[in-house]
Design a protein around this motif. Structure first.
Motif, PDB file in Angstrom:
ATOM      1  N   ARG A   1       0.869  -1.362  -0.078  1.00 11.18           N
ATOM      2  CA  ARG A   1       0.153  -0.243  -0.048  1.00 11.18           C
ATOM      3  C   ARG A   1       0.805   1.523  -0.092  1.00 11.18           C
ATOM      4  N   ASP A   2       0.100   2.459  -0.716  1.00 15.04           N
ATOM      5  CA  ASP A   2       0.897   4.071   0.191  1.00 15.04           C
ATOM      6  C   ASP A   2       1.090   4.245   1.115  1.00 15.04           C
ATOM      7  N   TRP A   3       2.339   4.510   1.700  1.00 13.94           N
ATOM      8  CA  TRP A   3       1.927   5.528   2.222  1.00 13.94           C
ATOM      9  C   TRP A   3       2.304   6.447   2.872  1.00 13.94           C
ATOM     10  N   ALA A   4       2.172   7.607   4.126  1.00 16.29           N
ATOM     11  CA  ALA A   4       2.959   8.626   3.981  1.00 16.29           C
ATOM     12  C   ALA A   4       3.426   9.262   4.938  1.00 16.29           C
ATOM     13  N   PRO A   5       4.395  10.330   4.691  1.00 12.15           N
ATOM     14  CA  PRO A   5       6.277   9.926   5.352  1.00 12.15           C
ATOM     15  C   PRO A   5       5.424  10.207   7.147  1.00 12.15           C
ATOM     16  N   GLU A   6       6.051   8.988   7.169  1.00 10.94           N
ATOM     17  CA  GLU A   6       6.823   8.992   8.416  1.00 10.94           C
ATOM     18  C   GLU A   6       5.239   7.636   9.269  1.00 10.94           C
ATOM     19  N   HIS A   7       4.563   7.661   7.678  1.00  8.54           N
ATOM     20  CA  HIS A   7       3.660   5.674   8.015  1.00  8.54           C
ATOM     21  C   HIS A   7       2.614   6.560   9.013  1.00  8.54           C
ATOM     22  N   GLU A   8       2.214   7.844   9.569  1.00  8.18           N
ATOM     23  CA  GLU A   8       1.320   8.599  10.105  1.00  8.18           C
ATOM     24  C   GLU A   8      -0.497   7.791   9.084  1.00  8.18           C
ATOM     25  N   LYS A   9      -0.461   7.926   7.812  1.00 11.08           N
ATOM     26  CA  LYS A   9      -1.876   7.886   6.682  1.00 11.08           C
ATOM     27  C   LYS A   9      -1.053   6.528   5.943  1.00 11.08           C
ATOM     28  N   MET A  10      -2.212   6.227   5.420  1.00 15.75           N
ATOM     29  CA  MET A  10      -2.016   5.081   4.682  1.00 15.75           C
ATOM     30  C   MET A  10      -2.988   5.454   3.667  1.00 15.75           C
ATOM     31  N   GLY A  11      -3.194   4.868   2.128  1.00 18.98           N
ATOM     32  CA  GLY A  11      -4.002   4.576   1.346  1.00 18.98           C
ATOM     33  C   GLY A  11      -4.411   2.830   1.695  1.00 18.98           C
ATOM     34  N   LYS A  12      -4.944   2.860   0.821  1.00 19.41           N
ATOM     35  CA  LYS A  12      -6.239   1.205   0.205  1.00 19.41           C
ATOM     36  C   LYS A  12      -4.044   0.894  -0.231  1.00 19.41           C
ATOM     37  N   GLY A  13      -4.899  -0.537   0.072  1.00 22.40           N
ATOM     38  CA  GLY A  13      -3.755  -1.686  -0.536  1.00 22.40           C
ATOM     39  C   GLY A  13      -4.117  -3.160  -0.332  1.00 22.40           C
ATOM     40  N   ILE A  14      -3.546  -3.747  -0.477  1.00 20.30           N
ATOM     41  CA  ILE A  14      -4.308  -5.542  -0.445  1.00 20.30           C
ATOM     42  C   ILE A  14      -3.206  -6.249   1.226  1.00 20.30           C
ATOM     43  N   THR A  15      -4.023  -6.961   0.961  1.00 16.66           N
ATOM     44  CA  THR A  15      -2.782  -8.071   2.353  1.00 16.66           C
ATOM     45  C   THR A  15      -3.038  -9.193   1.868  1.00 16.66           C
ATOM     46  N   LEU A  16      -1.669  -9.492   1.670  1.00 18.82           N
ATOM     47  CA  LEU A  16      -1.393 -11.314   1.178  1.00 18.82           C
ATOM     48  C   LEU A  16      -1.276 -11.973   2.529  1.00 18.82           C
ATOM     49  N   SER A  17      -1.775 -13.433   2.109  1.00 16.98           N
ATOM     50  CA  SER A  17      -0.687 -14.366   3.423  1.00 16.98           C
ATOM     51  C   SER A  17       0.439 -14.801   2.996  1.00 16.98           C
ATOM     52  N   VAL A  18       0.774 -15.960   3.725  1.00 19.17           N
ATOM     53  CA  VAL A  18       2.518 -16.171   2.868  1.00 19.17           C
ATOM     54  C   VAL A  18       2.154 -17.437   1.742  1.00 19.17           C
ATOM     55  N   GLU A  19       1.095 -17.425   1.292  1.00 19.73           N
ATOM     56  CA  GLU A  19       0.546 -18.868   0.127  1.00 19.73           C
ATOM     57  C   GLU A  19       0.334 -17.258  -0.529  1.00 19.73           C
ATOM     58  N   GLU A  20      -0.772 -17.016  -0.847  1.00 21.16           N
ATOM     59  CA  GLU A  20      -0.748 -16.130  -1.902  1.00 21.16           C
ATOM     60  C   GLU A  20       0.524 -15.079  -2.332  1.00 21.16           C
ATOM     61  N   LEU A  21       1.320 -14.429  -1.040  1.00 24.02           N
ATOM     62  CA  LEU A  21       2.560 -13.966  -1.300  1.00 24.02           C
ATOM     63  C   LEU A  21       3.242 -14.514  -2.922  1.00 24.02           C
ATOM     64  N   LYS A  22       3.588 -16.049  -2.519  1.00 29.60           N
ATOM     65  CA  LYS A  22       3.708 -17.468  -3.232  1.00 29.60           C
ATOM     66  C   LYS A  22       3.596 -17.256  -4.932  1.00 29.60           C
ATOM     67  N   LYS A  23       2.229 -17.437  -4.635  1.00 21.93           N
ATOM     68  CA  LYS A  23       1.023 -17.509  -6.442  1.00 21.93           C
ATOM     69  C   LYS A  23       1.671 -16.507  -6.330  1.00 21.93           C
ATOM     70  N   LEU A  24       1.632 -14.855  -5.919  1.00 24.84           N
ATOM     71  CA  LEU A  24       2.055 -13.957  -6.705  1.00 24.84           C
ATOM     72  C   LEU A  24       3.479 -13.787  -7.136  1.00 24.84           C
ATOM     73  N   LYS A  25       4.156 -14.165  -6.080  1.00 22.87           N
ATOM     74  CA  LYS A  25       5.288 -15.067  -6.812  1.00 22.87           C
ATOM     75  C   LYS A  25       5.786 -14.707  -8.871  1.00 22.87           C
ATOM     76  N   GLU A  26       5.211 -16.205  -8.491  1.00 25.18           N
ATOM     77  CA  GLU A  26       4.820 -17.482  -9.343  1.00 25.18           C
ATOM     78  C   GLU A  26       4.007 -16.500 -10.491  1.00 25.18           C
ATOM     79  N   ILE A  27       3.594 -16.266 -10.341  1.00 27.90           N
ATOM     80  CA  ILE A  27       2.687 -15.598 -11.454  1.00 27.90           C
ATOM     81  C   ILE A  27       3.729 -13.972 -12.053  1.00 27.90           C
ATOM     82  N   LEU A  28       4.372 -13.603 -11.125  1.00 28.32           N
ATOM     83  CA  LEU A  28       5.212 -12.789 -11.613  1.00 28.32           C
ATOM     84  C   LEU A  28       6.404 -12.910 -12.499  1.00 28.32           C
TER      85      LEU A  28
END
Length: 73
Positions: free
Chosen positions: A41-68
């Motif tokens: 996701r996007d973060w403001a300086p110092e991480h005081e605010k955040m934008g929309k983003g996505i969270t992934l489990s380890v399994e989802e991250l591995k699948k994304l890595k495979e796709i990429l």
């Protein structure tokens, strides 16, 4: 709206930074004191605010890595 608690447990890397100083990052984050997940996701300086983003489990991250890895860039 309920308060969202988060703890950045590990900064994996910064992907980009815009002209306002916001950065697109991938981090390992614990949301509301739950097990940490990988988060993009996007973060403001110092991480005081955040934008929309996505969270992934380890399994989802591995699948994304495979796709990429299989993409023709």
């Amino acid at each position: 709206m309920a308060e969202i608690k988060y703890e950045i447990q590990k900064n994996i890397g910064q992907i980009s930074e815009n002209k306002n100083g916001w950065t697109k990052e991938i981090n390992l984050i614990s949301w509301n004191e739950r097990s940490p997940k990988y988060d993009l996701r996007d973060w403001a300086p110092e991480h005081e605010k955040m934008g929309k983003g996505i969270t992934l489990s380890v399994e989802e991250l591995k699948k994304l890595k495979e796709i990429l890895n299989n993409m023709d860039l």
